[in-house]
Structures are given as C-alpha cells and as structure tokens.
Write a protein that holds these residues in place. Structure first.
Motif, PDB file in Angstrom:
ATOM      1  N   ARG A   1     -33.838   8.036 -26.532  1.00  0.00           N
ATOM      2  CA  ARG A   1     -33.323   6.833 -25.873  1.00  0.00           C
ATOM      3  C   ARG A   1     -31.901   6.526 -26.362  1.00  0.00           C
ATOM      4  O   ARG A   1     -31.026   6.194 -25.582  1.00  0.00           O
ATOM      5  N   LYS A   2     -31.723   6.646 -27.668  1.00  0.00           N
ATOM      6  CA  LYS A   2     -30.386   6.415 -28.219  1.00  0.00           C
ATOM      7  C   LYS A   2     -29.391   7.421 -27.660  1.00  0.00           C
ATOM      8  O   LYS A   2     -28.248   7.086 -27.359  1.00  0.00           O
ATOM      9  N   LEU A   3     -29.826   8.660 -27.538  1.00  0.00           N
ATOM     10  CA  LEU A   3     -28.959   9.704 -26.990  1.00  0.00           C
ATOM     11  C   LEU A   3     -28.581   9.388 -25.547  1.00  0.00           C
ATOM     12  O   LEU A   3     -27.426   9.516 -25.153  1.00  0.00           O
ATOM     13  N   GLU A   4     -29.551   8.940 -24.758  1.00  0.00           N
ATOM     14  CA  GLU A   4     -29.266   8.574 -23.361  1.00  0.00           C
ATOM     15  C   GLU A   4     -28.297   7.396 -23.306  1.00  0.00           C
ATOM     16  O   GLU A   4     -27.359   7.380 -22.514  1.00  0.00           O
ATOM     17  N   SER A   5     -28.512   6.423 -24.185  1.00  0.00           N
ATOM     18  CA  SER A   5     -27.633   5.253 -24.232  1.00  0.00           C
ATOM     19  C   SER A   5     -26.208   5.668 -24.597  1.00  0.00           C
ATOM     20  O   SER A   5     -25.246   5.226 -23.988  1.00  0.00           O
ATOM     21  N   THR A   6     -26.089   6.534 -25.579  1.00  0.00           N
ATOM     22  CA  THR A   6     -24.770   7.010 -25.997  1.00  0.00           C
ATOM     23  C   THR A   6     -24.110   7.819 -24.885  1.00  0.00           C
ATOM     24  O   THR A   6     -22.907   7.695 -24.649  1.00  0.00           O
ATOM     25  N   SER A   7     -24.887   8.600 -24.191  1.00  0.00           N
ATOM     26  CA  SER A   7     -24.337   9.362 -23.059  1.00  0.00           C
ATOM     27  C   SER A   7     -23.827   8.421 -21.988  1.00  0.00           C
ATOM     28  O   SER A   7     -22.753   8.633 -21.421  1.00  0.00           O
ATOM     29  N   ALA A   8     -24.565   7.369 -21.718  1.00  0.00           N
ATOM     30  CA  ALA A   8     -24.128   6.383 -20.720  1.00  0.00           C
ATOM     31  C   ALA A   8     -22.829   5.726 -21.171  1.00  0.00           C
ATOM     32  O   ALA A   8     -21.916   5.524 -20.377  1.00  0.00           O
ATOM     33  N   GLN A   9     -22.757   5.393 -22.458  1.00  0.00           N
ATOM     34  CA  GLN A   9     -21.531   4.802 -22.987  1.00  0.00           C
ATOM     35  C   GLN A   9     -20.362   5.767 -22.841  1.00  0.00           C
ATOM     36  O   GLN A   9     -19.257   5.360 -22.495  1.00  0.00           O
ATOM     37  N   ASN A  10     -20.611   7.032 -23.119  1.00  0.00           N
ATOM     38  CA  ASN A  10     -19.554   8.035 -22.979  1.00  0.00           C
ATOM     39  C   ASN A  10     -19.043   8.081 -21.544  1.00  0.00           C
ATOM     40  O   ASN A  10     -17.840   8.154 -21.296  1.00  0.00           O
ATOM     41  N   ILE A  11     -19.955   8.030 -20.604  1.00  0.00           N
ATOM     42  CA  ILE A  11     -19.563   8.055 -19.187  1.00  0.00           C
ATOM     43  C   ILE A  11     -18.724   6.821 -18.868  1.00  0.00           C
ATOM     44  O   ILE A  11     -17.692   6.912 -18.198  1.00  0.00           O
ATOM     45  N   GLU A  12     -19.152   5.654 -19.372  1.00  0.00           N
ATOM     46  CA  GLU A  12     -18.394   4.427 -19.143  1.00  0.00           C
ATOM     47  C   GLU A  12     -16.991   4.545 -19.743  1.00  0.00           C
ATOM     48  O   GLU A  12     -16.013   4.155 -19.117  1.00  0.00           O
TER      49      GLU A  12
END
Length: 153
Positions: free
Chosen positions: A16-27
C-alpha cells in the motif's frame, strides 16, 4: 501461522505504501510537466514582447528621424510649428524610454521567474529522487521479506 499473518500484513502494508508513493511520484511528474510548460509559455511571451519592443524601437527611431526632418522644415516655416514638432519628438522619446524600461523589467521578470522555476524544479527533482530511493528501499525490503518467507516455508 501468527508470524505468517504478521508478515502478510506487513507485506500488504508495504505494498500500500509503495502504491501511495508511486501515486505521489506520478503527481510530482505532472507538477513538473505543468511547470515546465508554464516556463515555456513565459519564454514564448517574453520573446514575443521582445520582438514587439524591437519593432517599436525601430519604428520609434524612424519616427524620430522623421520628426527631426520635420523640425528642420518647421524652423524654416515658423516658430510655432517648431514647438509642435519638438513636443512630438519629446513624446516619442518618452515612449521609447518607457518601452526600454518595460523591456528591462520584462527581462528581469523573466530571469526571476526562471530562477524561481529552476529552484522549484530542482526541489521537485530532489523529492522525486528521495521518493525513488524510498521506493527502492521498500522494494528491497519486500524482496527480503519474500525471500525470508520462502526460506522459512
């Protein structure tokens, strides 16, 4: 069984943290792209204003030359016409001065904007690099957990 549950929960939490960080990276990448586009638009506008100012400066120089010729002719005709021509020259010189001042202000504004955007861009790059580093650490930890899990079972 309990350890397996705990490890599974930890793995899920890390995913979940990895997905959240990936989303942040995209943002962050989207923000960077928007800012780069904004810088590009500002540069285009500055170039257009510079061309306009150059054109106006050439026109003003030509107008000043014309005005000087008219002043010489006006001197020959009458003092009153000379005053009118001088007034026109002063107006043109004032406009030229204003245009030069505006051009200098636009240049300073462009440089300030470029510095600010460059600073913001570097900030975002640093954050992105930190986020990627965190991602790699998490991926390594997940890999470690998987291999530990495999070796245990």
């Amino acid at each position: 069984q309990e350890e397996k549950k705990q490890l599974t929960l930890k793995v899920e939490e890390l995913e979940r943290k990895l997905e959240s960080t990936s989303a942040q990276n995209i943002e962050f990448l989207q923000v960077i792209a928007k800012r780069e586009e904004s810088i590009h638009q500002c540069q285009l506008r500055l170039e257009e204003k510079s061309r306009e100012c150059s054109s106006l400066a050439r026109q003003l120089e030509m107008a000043i030359e014309d005005a000087k010729k008219q002043v010489e002719q006006a001197r020959e005709r009458a003092v009153s016409r000379e005053r009118a021509a001088q007034s026109k020259v002063l107006d043109l010189e004032t406009q030229l001065s204003r245009n030069k001042t505006e051009l200098n202000q636009l240049r300073r504004s462009k440089e300030d904007a470029e510095r600010r955007y460059e600073s913001r861009l570097q900030d975002l790059r640093d954050r992105l690099e930190q986020s990627e580093s965190t991602n790699r650490s998490m991926q390594n930890y997940v890999q470690f957990l998987k291999s530990s899990y495999d070796s245990v079972f």
